[in-house]
Design an enzyme around this catalytic site. Structure first.
Site, PDB file in Angstrom:
ATOM      1  N   CYS A 131       1.658  17.446  -4.888  1.00  0.00           N
ATOM      2  CA  CYS A 131       1.434  18.872  -4.684  1.00  0.00           C
ATOM      3  C   CYS A 131       0.143  19.267  -5.383  1.00  0.00           C
ATOM      4  CB  CYS A 131       2.561  19.752  -5.200  1.00  0.00           C
ATOM      5  SG  CYS A 131       4.121  19.448  -4.404  1.00  0.00           S
ATOM      6  N   HIS A 148      10.460 -20.927   1.743  1.00  0.00           N
ATOM      7  CA  HIS A 148      11.803 -20.530   1.291  1.00  0.00           C
ATOM      8  C   HIS A 148      12.301 -19.283   2.021  1.00  0.00           C
ATOM      9  CE1 HIS A 148      11.681 -23.574  -1.765  1.00  0.00           C
ATOM     10  NE2 HIS A 148      10.523 -23.113  -2.191  1.00  0.00           N
TER      11      HIS A 148
END
Ligand code: G6P
Length: 616
Positions: A2, A512
């Site tokens: 903001c 993996h």
């Protein structure tokens, strides 16, 4: 997150506010709003960007010499017109804009509802507006003389959370009130006029005299002057600073996007970051900002690096650098994880917080935790005067200049430059590096900007490759050693701005799991410059090729082996492998940029993101 702007003075507030909001839009762009005239404030707000608000207001009366504006990154409540700031209290006395989160808003809201308060939005900010008004009116009804300023102070003492606030009250129509806790606020002092903003960029056009508010400060401002107090109503002495930020540093200067401009600024940013610290001729390196604690740093038993996002990736490169050059055990951690577990921190441990903005809420909180535990906390930050450099005992600024594109580019390479210099200075002092190694690294680092310029000259080749893979929906980035963090950073850049799913992986780990994803539709971007694991990465490329993956390899100039295997190669000049992240990340930044542009994405303001993350 903001952006906040306020103005009081002789100018038309609207012009200052709209221009300021555009400069702060990097902090969030879900909605925009302004309020003009202090008495019976007019509020204009809408979902969308500042330009949408501007279009909506074309032809309307926007005159007034006092006002405030807000650009939102939604936390409580969806981005809608109603949830946009400013918010007015139910009886119209107070109008406020807010950056931060009021954590106990729900409890406060229930209490106010029991007192008859009705709410138009889902925001925590409207709760605060009503709380202030409730305190004000209740005391008045009881016959107590409570000023609007007092009511604000009383209400803020009831609030838990973080805020940067600007408030106007109809009973003091020529006054702006600014308050800070946790979220940044800067006040610019002109001649008979004042500016308030989340950072200095909306202010520098008008004045270079600023006050950075501290936590708990409350500033009461009218055209006669500024009165600074704190939550306990104790007068504070304003510390006026001169800022050295030029307007052209925050303009696009002919580039289509800030991100592209910032990618091209990297040679300059790195030179500015080592200038005055690293002397190429005398092979001298001195980091003035660490001088007072340098002895403790060089004898440290452990270094911990904390950061978020891209700064965390820079921290990972730092881990490799520190362990190799200084032999001091080094760990890197996400600030958000560090602060919520019970990290073992010993007195005298070195904690290095890395942050472009210097305002990231999790990093700030982690710093406070480390300080309490007795660590020596250092900062690496880009924004001068931000909260992190003020919270740390020593540190080194990156001189990258303002970074406006939400996806970080030049801040990353400037952070890695600082980490390299820190590791070199400590390593030289504690004998982790020999004099020859140190000298060679000085030369290598000195040459990096020129090498990046060479890479940038080949942007056209990266653009062509971007065209080939722009329609993919997934991609894999692989790297080993120093280039593993670069793989993570490359993947982050792509997902941030082009919304293509991308994963960064250590190349050896591919087998993996991620290898299962590879087929002819999967671009695999491999960082494969010449270093001691070159042969291994060549094997990884073969493994991808055997599964028909589309290989894009970043290689050292003149590499012919990988050229024969890969579908596309991008060459970077040779360097010491510890410095290769500074070179290899550049084509990855360009690749993401071009892909995002080709996909029609908003490169500088990607969806859902914000640059300065002041909420947890
Ligand atoms: C946000 C930004 C990233 C940045 C991260 C950490 O997510 O979009 O570009 O890396 O925050 O910010 P910091 O200012 O602490 O480096």
């Amino acid at each position: 997150m903001c952006g906040i702007v306020g103005y009081i003075g002789q100018r038309q507030a609207y012009d200052v506010l709209i221009k300021g909001l555009k400069r702060l839009e990097y902090r969030g762009y879900d909605s925009a709003g302004i309020s003009l005239g202090g008495g019976n404030s007019r509020i204009y707000k809408c979902k969308g960007k500042v330009s949408d608000l501007e279009d909506q207001l074309a032809g309307q009366d926007v005159s007034g010499r006092i006002g405030m504006g807000h650009t939102r990154w939604a936390t409580h409540g969806e981005p809608t017109d109603n949830n946009a700031h400013p918010h007015k209290s139910m009886n119209g006395r107070f109008v406020i804009i807010h950056n931060g989160i009021i954590e106990n808003y729900s409890k406060l809201k229930t209490g106010l509802e029991a007192e008859g308060y009705k709410f138009e939005s889902e925001t925590d900010t409207e709760v605060l507006a009503n709380l202030i008004e409730y305190v004000y009116l209740k005391n008045q009804n009881n016959g107590d003389s409570v000023s609007p300023e007092d009511a604000i102070r009383l209400a803020l003492n009831m609030v838990e959370g973080a805020y940067g606030l600007v408030i106007m009250c109809s009973d003091i129509p020529k006054t702006l009130i600014a308050a800070r806790k946790g979220s940044p606020l800067v006040i610019g002092i002109g001649s008979g006029e004042y500016f308030i903003a989340s950072d200095a960029t909306p202010i520098i056009e008008y004045t270079n005299s600023v006050i950075y508010l501290n936590d708990d400060d409350i500033a009461i401002i009218n055209t006669d002057g500024l009165n600074l107090t704190n939550l306990k109503n104790v007068k504070q002495k304003p510390n006026i600073k001169k800022i050295d930020l030029k307007l052209d540093e925050i303009e696009k200067n002919g580039f289509d996007h800030y991100m592209l401009k910032e990618i091209y600024e990297q040679p300059r940013a790195i030179r500015d970051t080592y200038r005055g610290r690293l002397n190429f001729e005398s092979k001298f390196l001195r980091l003035g900002g660490l001088h007072n604690v340098f002895d403790e740093i060089k004898d440290a038993k452990r270094i911990m690096i904390i950061a978020c996002g891209t700064s965390w990736h820079a921290g990972l490169v730092g881990e490799y650098l520190f362990e190799e050059f200084t032999r001091i055990p080094t760990e890197v951690e996400y600030a958000s994880e560090f602060r919520y577990r019970k990290p073992v921190i010993n007195k005298g441990d070195i904690v290095i917080a890395i942050s472009q903005s210097g305002e990231t809420a999790d990093t700030l909180a982690a710093i406070q935790l480390a300080k309490k535990a007795g660590a020596i906390v250092l900062g690496i930050c880009n924004v001068v005067g931000a909260s992190i450099p003020r919270e740390t005992v020593a540190g080194v600024y990156t001189h990258a200049g303002p970074e406006i594109g939400v996806a970080s580019t030049k801040a990353f390479t400037a952070q890695v430059t600082v980490l390299t210099m820190m590791a070199m200075a400590i390593g030289y002092a504690n004998k982790g590096l020999s004099a020859d190694e140190f000298t060679s690294l000085v030369d290598e680092l000195y040459a990096i900007p020129e090498k990046i310029e060479k890479i940038l000259e080949k942007a056209g080749c990266v653009k062509e490759i971007a065209g080939k893979i722009k329609d993919s929906s997934n991609s894999l980035y692989l790297g080993r050693g120093y280039l593993f963090p670069v793989a993570l950073e490359g993947a982050l850049k792509l997902k941030e701005i082009s919304y293509i799913h991308a994963e960064g992986y250590p190349a050896a780990e591919m087998k993996h799991g991620p290898i299962a994803l590879i087929d002819e539709k999967m671009p695999v971007i491999v960082l494969a410059t010449k270093d001691h694991s070159y042969d291994k990465i060549v094997s990884n490329i073969q493994e991808v090729k055997a599964r028909k993956g589309l290989i894009i390899a970043i290689v050292t100039e003149g590499d012919t082996t990988i050229k024969e295997m890969a579908d596309y190669v991008i060459e970077v000049p040779h360097s010491d492998f510890a410095l290769a992240p500074l070179l290899t990340v550049v084509p990855l930044q360009l690749l993401s940029y071009y892909i995002a542009v080709m996909r029609g994405c908003n490169v500088d303001q990607p969806r859902n993101l914000a640059k300065s993350v002041t909420v947890e």
